[in-house]
Design a protein around this motif. Structure first.
Motif, PDB file in Angstrom:
ATOM      1  N   ALA A 121      69.709  13.459  61.759  1.00  0.00           N
ATOM      2  CA  ALA A 121      68.670  12.774  60.980  1.00  0.00           C
ATOM      3  C   ALA A 121      67.214  12.991  61.355  1.00  0.00           C
ATOM      4  O   ALA A 121      67.145  12.706  62.744  1.00  0.00           O
ATOM      5  N   GLY A 122      66.087  13.237  60.761  1.00  0.00           N
ATOM      6  CA  GLY A 122      64.833  13.286  61.180  1.00  0.00           C
ATOM      7  C   GLY A 122      64.623  14.775  61.484  1.00  0.00           C
ATOM      8  O   GLY A 122      63.519  15.109  61.533  1.00  0.00           O
ATOM      9  N   MET A 123      65.550  15.685  62.028  1.00  0.00           N
ATOM     10  CA  MET A 123      65.211  16.893  62.135  1.00  0.00           C
ATOM     11  C   MET A 123      65.595  17.836  61.177  1.00  0.00           C
ATOM     12  O   MET A 123      65.162  18.931  60.942  1.00  0.00           O
ATOM     13  N   TYR A 124      66.627  17.321  60.441  1.00  0.00           N
ATOM     14  CA  TYR A 124      67.279  18.080  58.993  1.00  0.00           C
ATOM     15  C   TYR A 124      67.201  17.101  58.039  1.00  0.00           C
ATOM     16  O   TYR A 124      67.463  15.951  58.226  1.00  0.00           O
ATOM     17  N   GLU A 125      67.460  17.463  56.806  1.00  0.00           N
ATOM     18  CA  GLU A 125      67.631  16.745  55.719  1.00  0.00           C
ATOM     19  C   GLU A 125      68.475  17.439  54.651  1.00  0.00           C
ATOM     20  O   GLU A 125      68.075  18.785  54.614  1.00  0.00           O
ATOM     21  N   ALA A 126      69.151  17.161  53.808  1.00  0.00           N
ATOM     22  CA  ALA A 126      69.953  17.885  52.675  1.00  0.00           C
ATOM     23  C   ALA A 126      68.989  17.975  51.381  1.00  0.00           C
ATOM     24  O   ALA A 126      68.165  16.978  51.230  1.00  0.00           O
ATOM     25  N   ARG A 127      68.996  19.249  50.914  1.00  0.00           N
ATOM     26  CA  ARG A 127      68.144  19.505  49.936  1.00  0.00           C
ATOM     27  C   ARG A 127      68.881  20.164  48.808  1.00  0.00           C
ATOM     28  O   ARG A 127      69.591  21.073  49.171  1.00  0.00           O
ATOM     29  N   CYS A 128      68.569  20.004  47.484  1.00  0.00           N
ATOM     30  CA  CYS A 128      69.104  20.883  46.475  1.00  0.00           C
ATOM     31  C   CYS A 128      68.385  22.352  46.155  1.00  0.00           C
ATOM     32  O   CYS A 128      67.432  22.710  47.097  1.00  0.00           O
ATOM     33  N   ARG A 129      68.876  23.063  45.483  1.00  0.00           N
ATOM     34  CA  ARG A 129      68.435  24.629  45.350  1.00  0.00           C
ATOM     35  C   ARG A 129      67.070  24.402  44.923  1.00  0.00           C
ATOM     36  O   ARG A 129      66.217  25.382  45.470  1.00  0.00           O
ATOM     37  N   ARG A 130      66.544  23.255  44.001  1.00  0.00           N
ATOM     38  CA  ARG A 130      65.126  23.365  43.652  1.00  0.00           C
ATOM     39  C   ARG A 130      64.234  22.813  44.797  1.00  0.00           C
ATOM     40  O   ARG A 130      63.188  23.214  44.814  1.00  0.00           O
ATOM     41  N   CYS A 131      64.622  21.879  45.523  1.00  0.00           N
ATOM     42  CA  CYS A 131      63.925  21.065  46.413  1.00  0.00           C
ATOM     43  C   CYS A 131      63.678  21.925  47.771  1.00  0.00           C
ATOM     44  O   CYS A 131      62.941  21.585  48.737  1.00  0.00           O
ATOM     45  N   PHE A 132      64.603  22.814  47.992  1.00  0.00           N
ATOM     46  CA  PHE A 132      64.818  23.501  49.495  1.00  0.00           C
ATOM     47  C   PHE A 132      63.623  24.223  49.604  1.00  0.00           C
ATOM     48  O   PHE A 132      63.362  25.085  48.814  1.00  0.00           O
ATOM     49  N   GLU A 133      62.892  24.228  50.857  1.00  0.00           N
ATOM     50  CA  GLU A 133      61.695  25.023  51.306  1.00  0.00           C
ATOM     51  C   GLU A 133      62.262  25.624  52.405  1.00  0.00           C
ATOM     52  O   GLU A 133      62.179  25.218  53.362  1.00  0.00           O
ATOM     53  N   PRO A 134      62.506  26.851  52.379  1.00  0.00           N
ATOM     54  CA  PRO A 134      62.972  27.755  53.610  1.00  0.00           C
ATOM     55  C   PRO A 134      62.034  27.912  54.783  1.00  0.00           C
ATOM     56  O   PRO A 134      61.101  28.262  54.295  1.00  0.00           O
ATOM     57  N   GLY A 135      62.324  27.466  55.788  1.00  0.00           N
ATOM     58  CA  GLY A 135      61.444  27.682  56.926  1.00  0.00           C
ATOM     59  C   GLY A 135      60.131  26.618  56.953  1.00  0.00           C
ATOM     60  O   GLY A 135      59.475  26.696  57.968  1.00  0.00           O
ATOM     61  N   ILE A 136      60.191  25.705  56.076  1.00  0.00           N
ATOM     62  CA  ILE A 136      59.288  24.777  56.260  1.00  0.00           C
ATOM     63  C   ILE A 136      59.196  23.983  57.709  1.00  0.00           C
ATOM     64  O   ILE A 136      60.207  23.856  58.384  1.00  0.00           O
ATOM     65  N   PRO A 137      58.266  23.832  58.508  1.00  0.00           N
ATOM     66  CA  PRO A 137      56.875  23.723  58.037  1.00  0.00           C
ATOM     67  C   PRO A 137      56.100  24.940  58.025  1.00  0.00           C
ATOM     68  O   PRO A 137      54.899  25.051  58.064  1.00  0.00           O
ATOM     69  N   ARG A 138      56.768  26.206  58.146  1.00  0.00           N
ATOM     70  CA  ARG A 138      56.007  27.482  58.551  1.00  0.00           C
ATOM     71  C   ARG A 138      55.743  28.328  57.090  1.00  0.00           C
ATOM     72  O   ARG A 138      55.863  29.342  56.773  1.00  0.00           O
ATOM     73  N   MET A 180      67.738  14.813  49.165  1.00  0.00           N
ATOM     74  CA  MET A 180      66.874  13.608  49.553  1.00  0.00           C
ATOM     75  C   MET A 180      65.350  13.740  48.993  1.00  0.00           C
ATOM     76  O   MET A 180      64.693  12.637  49.179  1.00  0.00           O
ATOM     77  N   ARG A 181      65.251  14.617  48.353  1.00  0.00           N
ATOM     78  CA  ARG A 181      63.908  14.729  47.458  1.00  0.00           C
ATOM     79  C   ARG A 181      63.995  14.063  46.029  1.00  0.00           C
ATOM     80  O   ARG A 181      63.291  13.319  45.649  1.00  0.00           O
ATOM     81  N   CYS A 182      65.262  14.541  45.369  1.00  0.00           N
ATOM     82  CA  CYS A 182      65.614  14.260  43.965  1.00  0.00           C
ATOM     83  C   CYS A 182      66.863  13.564  43.812  1.00  0.00           C
ATOM     84  O   CYS A 182      67.165  13.098  42.513  1.00  0.00           O
ATOM     85  N   GLY A 183      67.761  13.664  44.475  1.00  0.00           N
ATOM     86  CA  GLY A 183      69.056  12.887  44.399  1.00  0.00           C
ATOM     87  C   GLY A 183      70.210  13.942  43.705  1.00  0.00           C
ATOM     88  O   GLY A 183      71.141  13.209  43.396  1.00  0.00           O
ATOM     89  N   ASN A 184      69.750  14.951  43.493  1.00  0.00           N
ATOM     90  CA  ASN A 184      70.764  15.840  42.833  1.00  0.00           C
ATOM     91  C   ASN A 184      71.697  16.438  43.972  1.00  0.00           C
ATOM     92  O   ASN A 184      71.443  16.464  45.274  1.00  0.00           O
ATOM     93  N   PRO A 185      72.890  17.051  43.483  1.00  0.00           N
ATOM     94  CA  PRO A 185      73.762  17.573  44.705  1.00  0.00           C
ATOM     95  C   PRO A 185      73.040  18.678  45.518  1.00  0.00           C
ATOM     96  O   PRO A 185      72.242  19.597  44.993  1.00  0.00           O
ATOM     97  N   ALA A 186      73.207  18.523  46.915  1.00  0.00           N
ATOM     98  CA  ALA A 186      72.473  19.580  47.673  1.00  0.00           C
ATOM     99  C   ALA A 186      73.412  20.516  48.537  1.00  0.00           C
ATOM    100  O   ALA A 186      74.351  20.066  49.022  1.00  0.00           O
ATOM    101  N   LYS A 187      73.000  21.685  48.440  1.00  0.00           N
ATOM    102  CA  LYS A 187      73.849  22.612  49.227  1.00  0.00           C
ATOM    103  C   LYS A 187      73.032  23.244  50.511  1.00  0.00           C
ATOM    104  O   LYS A 187      73.513  24.029  51.174  1.00  0.00           O
ATOM    105  N   HIS A 188      71.648  22.625  50.593  1.00  0.00           N
ATOM    106  CA  HIS A 188      71.035  23.285  51.764  1.00  0.00           C
ATOM    107  C   HIS A 188      70.707  22.501  52.884  1.00  0.00           C
ATOM    108  O   HIS A 188      70.716  20.922  52.609  1.00  0.00           O
ATOM    109  N   THR A 189      70.634  22.970  54.147  1.00  0.00           N
ATOM    110  CA  THR A 189      70.197  22.085  55.048  1.00  0.00           C
ATOM    111  C   THR A 189      68.686  22.592  55.407  1.00  0.00           C
ATOM    112  O   THR A 189      68.101  23.684  55.956  1.00  0.00           O
ATOM    113  N   GLN A 190      67.762  21.680  55.042  1.00  0.00           N
ATOM    114  CA  GLN A 190      66.245  21.488  55.386  1.00  0.00           C
ATOM    115  C   GLN A 190      65.961  21.104  56.788  1.00  0.00           C
ATOM    116  O   GLN A 190      66.132  20.242  57.137  1.00  0.00           O
TER     117      GLN A 190
END
Ligand code: ADP
Ligand code: ZN
Length: 201
Positions: free
Chosen positions: A171-188, A147-157
């Motif tokens: 939706a709203g609580m989670y979104e898909a993110r790729c390896r590069r855009c994934f921020e584990p544990g956000i917003p902590r 949802m950040r960059c449009g690449n294939p995403a393997k993570h649940t943010q």
């Protein structure tokens, strides 16, 4: 092996992040089994009542009737011995007990199709998926779109603040993110070691 039909059973796993099409793929396979006139049973965990009580529902609003169970063992109790194909959605909510149940079903000649998250909100392997992947005859990994960059995403943010392993949400609580855009544990994120500023002593 199924003593009535002589069919050999097996386990198919469909795994990936949220929004990657796991439920769609599960529904597609189960529909095809019905077209082949096979007896199908579908289970989902009672914890997941997000969209419907007695149906599995994809984010694209495909639906299929399902039995709601409180545990993996309960699905074993609800199995009709004539059933040939067993579908399980949101498998990661069932925990490790699902492994034995899936094995028993496959050993008695049933085609078992299991869909679930393979990693949690921190990107760690999510029990019981790693164990099921080892035991399965067939594995499909689905990817979503980041949802950040449009690449294939393997993570649940996770987008909401919680340290609980299981927070049921969509939706709203989670979104898909790729390896590069994934921020584990956000917003902590600011509390995590790798994100802390390096202090010179
Ligand atoms: P899952 O079971 O893996 O959570 P679903 O099968 O319920 O996935 O939903 C997949 C559908 O979700 C897609 O076909 C698409 O319509 C929609 N969708 C919403 N967000 C995304 C995304 N980021 N990437 C891909 N599909 C998405
Ligand atoms: Zn990305």
């Amino acid at each position: 092996m199924d003593i009535v039909t002589g069919h050999i059973g097996w386990i198919e796993v469909v795994c990936g992040p949220m929004f990657s099409g796991k439920s769609e793929e599960l529904i597609r396979r189960l529909r095809r089994a019905r077209i082949a006139r096979k007896r199908v049973q579908v289970f989902k965990p009672s914890i997941d009542d997000r969209y419907a009580l007695d149906e599995i529902v994809s984010h694209g609003d495909q639906r299929m009737k399902s039995d709601v169970v409180n545990s993996a063992k309960e699905s074993l109790e609800k199995i009709d011995w004539r059933t040939q194909v067993v579908g399980v959605d949101e498998s990661n909510f069932f925990g490790i007990d699902l492994v034995d149940v899936a094995q028993q079903l496959a050993d008695t000649g049933k085609q078992v199709i299991i869909a679930g998250l393979d990693t949690d909100y921190l990107g760690r392997p999510f029990t019981p998926m790693p164990e099921l992947l080892c035991l399965a005859e067939s594995i499909t990994k689905t990817l979503a779109i980041c949802m950040r960059c449009g690449n294939p995403a393997k993570h649940t943010q996770r987008l909401v603040e919680s340290n609980d392993l299981i927070v049921v949400g969509a939706a709203g609580m989670y979104e898909a993110r790729c390896r590069r855009c994934f921020e584990p544990g956000i917003p902590r994120q600011e509390l995590m070691d790798f994100a802390k500023p390096v202090r010179s002593s």
